[in-house]
Design an enzyme around this catalytic site. Structure first.
Site, mmCIF file in Angstrom:
data_model
loop_
_atom_site.group_PDB
_atom_site.id
_atom_site.type_symbol
_atom_site.label_atom_id
_atom_site.label_comp_id
_atom_site.label_asym_id
_atom_site.label_seq_id
_atom_site.Cartn_x
_atom_site.Cartn_y
_atom_site.Cartn_z
ATOM 1 N N HIS A 232 15.992 -37.145 71.160
ATOM 2 C CA HIS A 232 14.808 -38.653 71.128
ATOM 3 C C HIS A 232 14.576 -39.103 69.777
ATOM 4 O O HIS A 232 13.629 -37.151 69.038
ATOM 5 C CB HIS A 232 14.013 -38.100 71.636
ATOM 6 C CG HIS A 232 12.383 -38.989 70.887
ATOM 7 N ND1 HIS A 232 12.066 -39.859 71.629
ATOM 8 C CD2 HIS A 232 10.979 -38.369 71.387
ATOM 9 C CE1 HIS A 232 11.123 -40.254 71.299
ATOM 10 N NE2 HIS A 232 10.450 -38.845 70.952
ATOM 11 N N TYR A 263 5.953 -44.809 69.450
ATOM 12 C CA TYR A 263 4.918 -44.102 69.133
ATOM 13 C C TYR A 263 4.758 -43.895 67.611
ATOM 14 O O TYR A 263 5.696 -43.471 67.288
ATOM 15 C CB TYR A 263 4.972 -42.851 70.356
ATOM 16 C CG TYR A 263 5.181 -41.828 70.197
ATOM 17 C CD1 TYR A 263 5.194 -41.119 69.105
ATOM 18 C CD2 TYR A 263 6.741 -41.404 70.735
ATOM 19 C CE1 TYR A 263 5.932 -39.829 69.506
ATOM 20 C CE2 TYR A 263 7.357 -40.461 71.003
ATOM 21 C CZ TYR A 263 7.534 -39.465 70.179
ATOM 22 O OH TYR A 263 7.808 -38.855 70.231
ATOM 23 N N ASP A 553 4.150 -34.991 108.409
ATOM 24 C CA ASP A 553 2.798 -35.207 109.922
ATOM 25 C C ASP A 553 4.556 -35.235 110.861
ATOM 26 O O ASP A 553 5.164 -35.854 110.596
ATOM 27 C CB ASP A 553 2.649 -36.740 110.339
ATOM 28 C CG ASP A 553 2.739 -37.969 109.117
ATOM 29 O OD1 ASP A 553 3.827 -37.833 109.029
ATOM 30 O OD2 ASP A 553 2.745 -38.939 110.146
#
Length: 818
Positions: A232, A263, A553
């Site tokens: 990156h 960013y 469940d």
């Protein structure tokens, strides 16, 4: 006489592999809980050993669509904010700011603000002018708005690692750098030691916190680690004139420009820029160089690859458009830093099934590091984490999702989509199709629109049913977001199920076979309901943990005295049962070798009965009963169950006979108006009946009484978790809501406001076509009564809803029991 691990005064011997932010955080959390016989092995030099922690930019944005990730990040912020190293705070709470330069992104920021409110994070959508105030260097004219989170900020990862290293060392932990792990020793299925180039370290527990080297360590242990490292890009500019007077490392919020996959953060008088805009750059974890060899090749560290300028050029143009001051400077330095990605973008946590005592704490970014360490430490010391981690549990991946090719392809796609606006139903694009039911060819012929889950292709509706829409009253118009991955055909399929009969592909539902002379005693001990019934009985029951939390469940069918078919939810159920199974009890996952069709609707008996000599009447084949019979030429296990609130059966057969079963039912139902129906209609119908979905509506953070499934608990028998239920609090409830406006729709995870304040969040939601209202289930305070008005925030708008009494549809169960 030597003491056992449980009785040693310092706890069991633990070896942690990796002294990055995760390994150091975990050593701190374990020693704080009294497990002080902890050794941390690191192949590189401390305090900056050369993994992802050593180059991480340190951005911590807490808000995520995942409640679990948000909670992990929140704890990381709280902990790092309390730590100092060399007198320097380990967290700089400058806040966070996410910008929108498109209408789609601005809408998404309103959705993100809803997540923040739902999960308890401070945040608000702000104007372009406010964005300019927070970040004066941006060009306000290209910004439509932003999402400001004042409690986010910058983690100083190496300082935070060192602060926790020092605390853990003070409690007795031993940190050893320059120790390269070369092997994992094991005996009788348990880990016994870690072998390094500097010696052997005995261990009762070993935790791989090796980051992108995780697959390398996993191979030594005989464990596959579904993790793909990718490089990156990160760059720092030359000094900017506008930042010349700055002395602090950073004063402005960390900044995201997600419309261009970028960013930004301050580095005193420079700006650091990270980009996800480039092509995926996957890295082979087995080819990453050791520290010294990387340095010898002019790499700063093993995780820092050379900067690829050709990938950077488009992003640099985007940076200069957003921040005009960058037009007066250049990139001074850059590198391609390696991070870990998984096929679903979540961490990989937990004790492995293949090797007991061997744990993974992998694919963890700095953002979630301390939270993950706390959860894993609780898991190891107390037997369970206090936070629901099913999204991160290493057992969540199916075998079909563990191939190196799958992990590489989907890990790379996660990199591409890291800043994309993703719909909650949006499937990955490749590799598909991977898992298909035996009915796949027929579904394609009917124009099935497939989404994906667990690797399975799952029809959500069928274009062949489009003509049925013309015969219906018009539906309220949907907004663009809720209209994605939806069709009015789903309403027609739901109507057909309520009025005639429909076929549902239930093949992806997990099926386990439990056999052996101790099978009944074992399942009775593990679950909450009464299973001591004659063969042919089917029972809805629960798996609890020791604290009474709902782990899953189950639907348990007793097919013979010592043979049970268990309808389960995830690979974690198989792992849990296998861990507890006594000798002589065999548990086998039979999902892939079998298939299932749900036949439901008022005409279901008219369709099925002519195909068999067995009695399918209500008296001859009661609700929650099972029969092994034949339908036409096909041997089936038929269970009279209904997850949609209508008469019908789940019909199971082997995969090789599945297509014949489909064709047999389709031909028999042609005169009855049978349709194929998808999961979109299915979800609507099950919510009208109030049927819960484990992992969405309830998890192990909830007890059965809070979740509204206390009817499945028999306190007159012994079962795992029973003692905890005696004092189980009920301060919250899974609450049914009906939206007041017929046209209003929500999708799930929205905050719910009571008396103007956030009080809970939506779990499942779907339009109830029978009711003419959207149905939403939400976790809310237990005291709310039927008729209480609430508001659900949907993209910044407060949508009125009312607490309803369940079940909303057919409360007397007359449609199922006929």
């Amino acid at each position: 006489m030597s003491s056992t691990p449980e009785t040693r005064p310092n706890g069991p011997q633990v070896v942690i592999i990796g002294a990055g932010i995760v390994g150091c955080s975990l050593a701190d959390e374990l020693t704080a809980r009294g497990w002080t016989d902890v050794t941390v092995l690191e192949q590189g030099p401390l305090p900056a050993p050369g993994g992802s922690t050593s180059h991480a930019p340190g951005l911590v944005f807490q808000t995520s669509p995942s409640r679990t990730l948000t909670a992990l990040a929140r704890y990381t912020v709280e902990k790092f904010a309390s730590l100092r190293a060399d007198g320097i705070p380990c967290f700089n709470q400058v806040g966070g700011l996410e910008l929108a330069t498109t209408q789609e992104r601005l809408t998404d920021l309103h959705r993100k603000a809803g997540y923040a409110a739902a999960w308890g994070i401070r945040g608000e959508v702000v104007s372009p002018a406010r964005c300019k105030e927070l970040w004066p260097l941006i060009d306000e004219s290209v910004v439509l708005g932003g999402f400001h989170t004042p409690d986010d900020g910058l983690a100083r990862a190496l300082l935070a690692a060192r602060a926790q290293l020092e605390r853990a060392s003070g409690r007795g932990a031993l940190f050893l750098d320059r120790h390269t792990v070369t092997g994992i020793e094991k005996e009788n299925g348990r880990v016994t030691a870690v072998v390094t180039d500097q010696g052997v370290f005995p261990a009762d527990h070993v935790v791989s916190a090796a980051g992108f080297w995780g697959p390398v360590i996993g191979r030594m242990a005989g464990v596959d680690v579904p993790l793909q490292p990718l490089a990156h890009q990160y760059a720092r500019t030359r000094p900017l004139a506008d930042l010349q007077d700055h002395e602090a490392e950073a004063t402005r919020p960390i900044l995201r420009f997600q419309d261009r996959d970028l960013y930004f953060r301050e580095h005193t008088d420079r700006i650091g820029i990270g980009s996800y805009a480039h092509r995926p750059l996957p890295v082979d974890p087995f080819a990453i160089l050791p520290y010294d060899e990387a340095r010898a090749r002019n790499m700063d560290m093993p995780s820092s690859f050379p900067f690829t300028t050709e990938d950077w050029a488009p992003s640099w143009d985007d940076c200069r458009r957003l921040i005009p001051a960058l037009r007066e400077t250049e990139v001074e330095e850059g590198f391609n830093g390696v991070f870990s990605f998984t096929p679903d973008g979540m961490p990989v946590l937990g004790e492995t099934r293949q090797l007991r005592g061997f744990w993974l704490a992998e694919a963890v970014w700095v953002t979630h590091s301390a939270g993950v360490a706390k959860a894993v430490a609780e898991w190891m010391v107390d037997g369970r984490p206090s936070l629901d981690l099913h999204e991160c549990d290493l057992t969540r991946f199916e075998d079909a999702q563990r191939s190196p090719s799958f992990v590489r392809e989907r890990g790379s796609q996660q990199f591409v989509e890291v800043y994309d606006v993703l719909h909650p139903l949006q499937p990955m694009e490749q590799p598909r199709p991977l898992r298909v039911s035996p009915f796949y060819a027929r579904q394609q012929q009917l124009g099935a629109r497939f989404l994906e889950g667990g690797g399975w292709e799952r029809p959500h509706w069928y274009e062949a049913n489009a003509p049925l829409v013309d015969a219906m009253d018009p539906l309220p118009e949907r907004d663009a977001w809720s209209a994605r991955y939806w069709s009015p055909i789903a309403a027609a399929e739901a109507k057909a199920t309520r009025e005639k009969v429909a076929l549902y592909d239930m093949t992806p539902l997990r099926r386990l076979e439990v056999t052996g002379p101790g099978a009944l005693d074992f399942l009775s001990r593990m679950t909450t309901n009464n299973l001591r019934k004659k063969p042919g009985a089917v029972t809805y029951t629960l798996l609890l943990d020791e604290t009474g939390g709902v782990r899953s469940d189950l639907t348990v069918a007793r097919l013979a005295p010592d043979r049970f078919q268990v309808g389960a939810n995830s690979p974690a159920d198989l792992d849990w049962l296998t861990r507890h199974a006594p000798e002589g009890v065999q548990i086998r996952d039979i999902t892939s070798g079998t298939c299932c069709i749900g036949v439901w609707g008022p005409l279901a008996r008219d369709l099925v009965q002519p195909l068999t000599r067995d009695d399918f009447s209500h008296e001859g084949f009661g609700y929650f009963r099972a029969k092994q019979t034949h339908l036409g030429h096909v041997p089936v296990t038929a269970m009279r169950l209904s997850y949609v609130g209508e008469l019908g059966w789940e019909l199971y057969t082997t995969a090789d006979l599945g297509l014949r079963l489909w064709d047999t039912l389709w031909e028999a139902g042609s005169d009855l108006g049978v349709v194929a129906a998808g999961r979109s209609a299915f979800n609507s119908l099950r919510l009208e009946k109030g049927y819960r979905a484990w992992g969405v509506d309830m998890t192990d953070e909830h007890n059965p009484y809070e979740a509204g499934i206390g009817f499945a608990v028999r306190t007159d028998k012994e079962f795992l978790g029973r003692a905890a239920l005696e004092d189980a609090p009920v301060t919250r409830r899974l609450t049914p809501l009906l939206l007041d406006e017929p046209a209003a729709v929500v999708l799930g995870k929205e905050p719910v406001y009571v008396d103007g304040a956030p009080a809970g969040y939506v779990t499942s939601a779907s339009y109830g076509y029978t009711l003419g209202r959207c149905v939403a289930y939400a976790w809310l305070p237990a005291g709310l009564t039927t008729g209480t008005g609430v508001h659900i925030e949907y993209f910044g708008e407060k949508v009125p809803a009312t607490v309803a009494e369940e079940p909303l549809f057919d409360p007397k169960m007359t449609r199922i029991r006929r």
